[in-house]
Write an enzyme that holds these catalytic residues in place. Structure first.
Site, PDB file in Angstrom:
ATOM      1  N   GLU A  13      -0.649  -0.316  15.662  1.00 40.49           N
ATOM      2  CA  GLU A  13      -1.339   0.912  15.217  1.00 40.49           C
ATOM      3  C   GLU A  13      -2.383   1.342  16.252  1.00 40.49           C
ATOM      4  OE1 GLU A  13      -3.699   0.740  11.471  1.00 40.49           O
ATOM      5  OE2 GLU A  13      -5.167   1.722  12.761  1.00 40.49           O
TER       6      GLU A  13
ATOM      7  N   SER B   4       1.485 -10.779   9.177  1.00 41.05           N
ATOM      8  CA  SER B   4       0.765  -9.623   8.632  1.00 41.05           C
ATOM      9  C   SER B   4      -0.740  -9.868   8.741  1.00 41.05           C
ATOM     10  CB  SER B   4       1.169  -9.414   7.166  1.00 41.05           C
ATOM     11  OG  SER B   4       0.149  -8.734   6.476  1.00 41.05           O
TER      12      SER B   4
ATOM     13  N   SER C 212       1.799  -5.498   2.821  1.00 40.51           N
ATOM     14  CA  SER C 212       3.201  -5.434   3.239  1.00 40.51           C
ATOM     15  C   SER C 212       4.093  -6.338   2.385  1.00 40.51           C
ATOM     16  CB  SER C 212       3.301  -5.841   4.712  1.00 40.51           C
ATOM     17  OG  SER C 212       2.615  -7.056   4.927  1.00 40.51           O
TER      18      SER C 212
ATOM     19  N   CYS D  85      -9.049   2.063   6.058  1.00 45.60           N
ATOM     20  CA  CYS D  85      -8.152   2.490   4.979  1.00 45.60           C
ATOM     21  C   CYS D  85      -8.677   2.006   3.631  1.00 45.60           C
ATOM     22  CB  CYS D  85      -6.766   1.910   5.231  1.00 45.60           C
ATOM     23  SG  CYS D  85      -5.673   2.154   3.836  1.00 45.60           S
TER      24      CYS D  85
ATOM     25  N   HIS E 145       5.469  -5.811   8.042  1.00 48.95           N
ATOM     26  CA  HIS E 145       5.334  -7.180   8.537  1.00 48.95           C
ATOM     27  C   HIS E 145       5.636  -8.172   7.427  1.00 48.95           C
ATOM     28  CE1 HIS E 145       2.681  -5.981  12.173  1.00 48.95           C
ATOM     29  NE2 HIS E 145       3.966  -5.878  12.409  1.00 48.95           N
TER      30      HIS E 145
ATOM     31  N   CYS F  67       0.872  -1.175   0.000  1.00 48.15           N
ATOM     32  CA  CYS F  67       0.000   0.000   0.000  1.00 48.15           C
ATOM     33  C   CYS F  67       0.909   1.225   0.000  1.00 48.15           C
ATOM     34  CB  CYS F  67      -0.865  -0.004   1.249  1.00 48.15           C
ATOM     35  SG  CYS F  67       0.125   0.063   2.750  1.00 48.15           S
TER      36      CYS F  67
HETATM   37  S1  SF4 Z   1      -3.394   2.823   6.726  1.00 44.37           S
HETATM   38 FE1  SF4 Z   1      -2.121   1.007   6.749  1.00 44.37          FE
HETATM   39  S2  SF4 Z   1      -2.862  -0.205   4.988  1.00 44.37           S
HETATM   40 FE2  SF4 Z   1      -3.596   1.906   4.710  1.00 44.37          FE
HETATM   41  S3  SF4 Z   1      -2.085   2.947   3.435  1.00 44.37           S
HETATM   42 FE3  SF4 Z   1      -1.571   3.338   5.573  1.00 44.37          FE
HETATM   43  S4  SF4 Z   1      -0.115   1.743   6.134  1.00 44.37           S
HETATM   44 FE4  SF4 Z   1      -1.153   1.078   4.280  1.00 44.37          FE
END
Ligand code: SF4
Length: 291
Positions: free
Chosen positions: A123, A218, A262, A190, A39, A12
């Protein structure tokens, strides 16, 4: 045998950005990363070779620079880096940053912040750290939660699907509406993650086997594999092309490949190349078995 890649797969933008930031920083000297930048063991090894070491706490830091991963950290990290006298590379994903800022603002406005997510996910721990102790993470909307000022804000771990967040919100509200005067719902899922789930479902419609590539640690890769299995397709989750078992391909016509947010491009390419090689060998293998 046909091999089809999911329309959206792999890194991503948040993870790609974090890796680029850390790689650029490593050119100026060693870096201690607070947790894995990504990850995925393949990427972690590559970063290690360029001087990026993964540490689990500030107590282990010995490099002149520390890095915060795309998952983010609490606001105290800035002072902690200053106190240690180290440079800080903050690679927090902008989407995660949005969730952190929303959580901090809502707490200042008197809301109890409830995050739909796993309390021990890095997170989520990071976003909770912005709530000055006024936040909580839960997965079960039936869980009993204190709502001191009758004001509730609901947020989501970014990697949860929009669909599951909607279900969480509706069940939470149905259960607690009698105790709430004011409700805010901030959609912090997301879009990048959701795009991968949708693309995996689409892929499942045309395949009779799906290979999901990505780290076993992950969460979003595991969820992708689960999504494909729920769509009724035989699915295997692998980290590297070496794990592909030729026996899985027996009798298969269309094989799909997808990968978590990832997973680096080269891991996906290696899997596709090995599948192509196995597909080329297939007629010969059948002949041998038949003979
Ligand atoms: S929130 Fe997480 S999955 Fe979405 S772009 Fe950011 S790092 Fe990637």
């Amino acid at each position: 045998m046909r091999i089809v890649r999911a329309k959206v797969l792999g890194f991503c933008f948040g993870v790609r950005r974090a890796i680029e930031m850390v790689q650029a920083g490593a050119q100026e000297g060693p870096i201690d990363s607070l947790g894995s930048v990504v990850h995925n063991p393949v990427v972690v090894q590559k970063l290690q070779a360029s001087g990026v070491r993964v540490v689990s706490s500030l107590a282990e830091v010995s490099a002149p620079t520390i890095a915060v991963t795309a998952h983010g950290r609490g606001p105290e990290i800035v002072q902690q880096a200053q106190a240690l006298g180290v440079r800080l590379i903050d690679a927090t994903c902008p989407i995660v940053r949005k969730a952190q800022k929303a959580a901090a603002r809502l707490v200042d406005e008197g809301f109890k912040v409830i995050i739909y997510g796993e309390a021990d996910h890095p997170e989520v721990r990071g976003v909770l750290a912005w709530t000055k102790g006024q936040g909580i993470a839960i997965l079960d909307p039936e869980e009993e939660v204190a709502i001191p000022r009758r004001k509730v804000a609901l947020l989501s771990q970014t990697t949860k699907s929009e669909e599951s967040f909607v279900q969480f919100v509706s069940r939470f509200v149905a259960r607690n509406i009698g105790r709430i005067n004011e409700l805010r719902v901030i959609n912090t899922t997301c879009p990048e993650t959701d795009e991968r789930y949708h693309a995996a479902r689409e892929l499942a419609e045309e395949c009779d086997l799906i290979i999901v590539v990505g780290g076993r640690n992950s969460a979003n890769t595991r969820k992708l594999a689960q999504t494909c299995r729920e769509a009724g397709v035989e699915t295997y989750h692998i980290e590297t092309a070496a794990e592909l078992d030729p026996a899985w391909l027996a009798g298969k016509e269309v094989v799909g490949v997808t990968a978590g947010a990832s997973t680096p491009d080269e891991s996906i390419d290696e899997v596709v190349e090995r599948l192509q090689a196995l597909a080329r060998q297939r007629p010969a293998a059948s002949t041998t078995q038949g003979g």
